[in-house]
Design a protein around this motif. Structure first.
Motif, PDB file in Angstrom:
ATOM      1  N   THR A 161     -93.838  26.356  26.103  1.00 51.41           N
ATOM      2  CA  THR A 161     -93.597  27.798  26.047  1.00 51.41           C
ATOM      3  C   THR A 161     -94.818  28.569  26.538  1.00 51.41           C
ATOM      4  O   THR A 161     -95.955  28.183  26.271  1.00 51.41           O
ATOM      5  N   HIS A 190     -95.125  32.786  26.714  1.00 51.25           N
ATOM      6  CA  HIS A 190     -94.467  34.086  26.714  1.00 51.25           C
ATOM      7  C   HIS A 190     -95.427  35.180  26.254  1.00 51.25           C
ATOM      8  O   HIS A 190     -96.125  35.022  25.252  1.00 51.25           O
ATOM      9  N   LEU A 216     -87.142  33.065  21.705  1.00 49.79           N
ATOM     10  CA  LEU A 216     -88.602  33.096  21.834  1.00 49.79           C
ATOM     11  C   LEU A 216     -89.277  32.786  20.503  1.00 49.79           C
ATOM     12  O   LEU A 216     -88.894  33.337  19.459  1.00 49.79           O
TER      13      LEU A 216
END
Length: 134
Positions: free
Chosen positions: A47, A49, A78
């Motif tokens: 991930t 983000h 998320l």
């Protein structure tokens, strides 16, 4: 002056400890106030983000050792840590000298603080790295 007192107490506690396996609670960290979660990286799938400042905030109150999290992220795909709520937190010095943060009794990783940013890093166990800014 209070900071000098806390540091002196911390030195005494650390210097007098004969058991290297004991975690030491850090009484004053400088984390007091509102922080914005701005980035999450890591995890098994890699991930990475960025979050808009103000979307997810953590408001630390050192005197009561509580953190009020306001999580306005609506994208459930998320990773964004905790849902909104007020939690207890503790920062400990673990074996080896690393500082770690526990929120609601859950160890959420190594804690590193600078004047305007802190990170919580649990990537050493395939977890996430959270970056916060004032």
């Amino acid at each position: 002056m209070k900071r000098v007192l806390y540091i002196t107490i911390l030195i005494i506690v650390l210097g007098c400890s004969g058991d290297d396996d004991t975690n030491v609670i850090i009484p004053l960290t400088g984390v007091d106030g509102v922080w914005n979660l701005i980035n999450v990286t890591g995890g098994f799938v890699g991930t990475d983000h960025d979050f808009e400042s103000g979307l997810i905030t953590w408001d630390f109150e050192e005197s009561s050792q509580t953190v009020t999290i306001t999580n306005n992220n609506t994208d459930n795909t998320l990773e964004d840590s905790f849902p909104s709520g007020t939690y207890t937190y503790t920062i400990i010095t673990a074996q080896g000298g690393n500082q770690e943060m526990l929120v609601d009794g859950r160890n959420i990783g190594n804690f590193e603080l600078t004047s305007n940013q802190f990170t919580l890093d649990e990537t050493f166990r395939d977890g996430f790295r959270f970056i916060f800014r004032r």
